[in-house]
Design an enzyme around this catalytic site. Sequence first.
Site, PDB file in Angstrom:
ATOM      1  N   GLY A 359     -14.488  91.468 -68.340  1.00 38.15           N
ATOM      2  CA  GLY A 359     -15.546  90.522 -67.992  1.00 38.15           C
ATOM      3  C   GLY A 359     -16.372  91.005 -66.823  1.00 38.15           C
ATOM      4  N   SER A 360     -16.891  90.072 -66.073  1.00 33.91           N
ATOM      5  CA  SER A 360     -17.805  90.396 -64.979  1.00 33.91           C
ATOM      6  C   SER A 360     -17.036  90.782 -63.715  1.00 33.91           C
ATOM      7  CB  SER A 360     -18.705  89.195 -64.678  1.00 33.91           C
ATOM      8  OG  SER A 360     -17.948  88.137 -64.104  1.00 33.91           O
ATOM      9  N   VAL A 363     -15.780  87.570 -61.696  1.00 32.61           N
ATOM     10  CA  VAL A 363     -14.560  86.944 -62.206  1.00 32.61           C
ATOM     11  C   VAL A 363     -13.375  87.881 -62.020  1.00 32.61           C
ATOM     12  CG1 VAL A 363     -13.458  85.939 -64.236  1.00 32.61           C
ATOM     13  CG2 VAL A 363     -15.901  85.583 -63.850  1.00 32.61           C
ATOM     14  N   GLY A 364     -13.607  89.189 -62.126  1.00 29.75           N
ATOM     15  CA  GLY A 364     -12.535  90.153 -61.910  1.00 29.75           C
ATOM     16  C   GLY A 364     -11.915  90.030 -60.524  1.00 29.75           C
ATOM     17  N   GLU A 381     -11.555  95.620 -66.715  1.00 27.86           N
ATOM     18  CA  GLU A 381     -12.708  96.350 -67.253  1.00 27.86           C
ATOM     19  C   GLU A 381     -13.909  95.459 -67.011  1.00 27.86           C
ATOM     20  OE1 GLU A 381     -15.708  97.011 -69.033  1.00 27.86           O
ATOM     21  OE2 GLU A 381     -14.792  96.742 -71.001  1.00 27.86           O
ATOM     22  N   CYS A 415     -19.925  96.353 -73.910  1.00 26.81           N
ATOM     23  CA  CYS A 415     -19.497  96.900 -72.613  1.00 26.81           C
ATOM     24  C   CYS A 415     -20.016  98.322 -72.441  1.00 26.81           C
ATOM     25  CB  CYS A 415     -17.973  96.880 -72.524  1.00 26.81           C
ATOM     26  SG  CYS A 415     -17.268  95.222 -72.585  1.00 26.81           S
TER      27      CYS A 415
END
Length: 551
Positions: A359-360, A363-364, A381, A415
């Site tokens: 994700g972004s 959020v990571g 990732e 991605c």
Amino acid sequence: PSQAQPVSLNTMSCTQSSDGTCANGNGGFLSGFHGALAQLALQLLSTDADPTASSPQAARVISLLLLSTVVLSVAAVHCVNKDWHLWRDLKLTLESVFDQVPDIASEVDLPPLQLPGGGNDEKPQNGSTDHASKPLQLVDDANPSIIQCYSPATLDHLGTVPNLSAEQVTDLAMRSKCAQNSWKTTTFAQRRRVLRTLQKYIVSHIDEICQLCAKDSGKTQVDALLGEILTTCEKIRTLLHHGETWLEPSKRAVNPMMMHKNAYVQYVPLGVLGIIAPWNYPFHNMLNHVLSGIFSGNGVVTKCSEHTSWSSVYFHSICRAALEVNGFDPELVQLCTGMAETGKALVECPHIDKIFFTGSPNVGRHVMKGAAPHLKPVVLELGGKDAMVFCEDVKLKDVVPWAMRGCFQNSGQNCCGVERLFVYESIAQEFLRVMAEKVRNLRQGCPLSENFVDCGAMVMDAQCTLIQALVDDAVAKGAKVHCGGKRNASIGGQFYEPTLLSGVTPDMRIWHEEVFGPIMCVITVPGDNDETCVQMVNNCSFGLGSAVYSA
């Protein structure tokens, strides 16, 4: 000379005859051994001539040659097998031929699919049929335990899924953990059987899976075939072929002080994996970590995106059916549907042993923060902004298809999607002319309609808003829109027009921020200078993939 004389040689006694051969003792044994091998060699060569009868030295030479051939052949087979794994391949071939896997088609209940307008879809609860209107909220304040699901291409209401609480997530993780206690003792052959069962179902239901993906994520069925089916089947094939080899104990060298010991790395199951999957490829992202997770002996709990939960429920049932029909506990794999709080609960759950998140970056960071108190390993990732470089000597007709696919497959929601095209100055104008015609002629529409389309919808309406902000910022700072550059309001649903943008510079947001949409950004490399191009490509915090085209 005519009289036999006893001799002693290295404590081995024999009686030497006038022709120099040993007539008794161990020498007789060696002579007989060489003779037997020589006879075997002659029989293998299918020859009637027997030179050994009159010349024992010939028998010795022939037998030594046969022994050398055997030894060298065994060594050669060993070396070839070490690199090519011939015995493994033979075993897997026999396994796939004689160990037929069951068909789970009757165990999986996929929803009936019809073209838009067929009367199969539920309509929005407010009774509106205007597809140009805004989609419903995912969570209704009056009933926060339910998530609404809709099609991004038509805004038709698809159904609902539960918005799981932290207690429910913990319960699912415990179920997976209990099932994993027995699953971790299974053989690789048993695990391959489950994967081959999945493979058999997938290749027999390609159309249904592609249609489900198109309906829930808005992608074209060609994009589903390439990005969902092909990638998943290839991962299954790879695990079937190499998985056991990759998980075999791996030897390590030891230092002189430890020469009396052996060192190796042994791979053991971790326990239960927690997966937070993105929304761009619902089928592949559901099975991706399930395949590798269960093959390595783990349980898997997946939190699917709230934007593609409807199809994920059906894809999850395929995994459970493959386990159950082969006699294993289907509770090994679990699906969590819900919003951000559900994902947070999965990260912090004490029964989850490792987290995989795609994700972004923002959020990571929250995922790392949630896992840190538990010293829980995470794999992140966090997107990319891939560069594609076109040098001055390329043939445009050969590279245009790669640029088009890199930017517009799955409407740019990849991605590894190409977001920056660096074109050398001497070919930039011709490149833009060719690309403008290609991009302008892309067909966009509902992926389940009777008409063929090249670009589908955006999964999230908010992503269309973000893309528009990035394009508007670039135009305000001097970029040029050759085509597209706005929402496609003529279709309804969540569509953004395929866009070609040039004159992009580092002071623009779109240079640095991930777009994740159908935008082709062309950047001119001044003076066709390689060093300048490398500096421009590296002027970005993202780095996931890249490509360079040159003759």
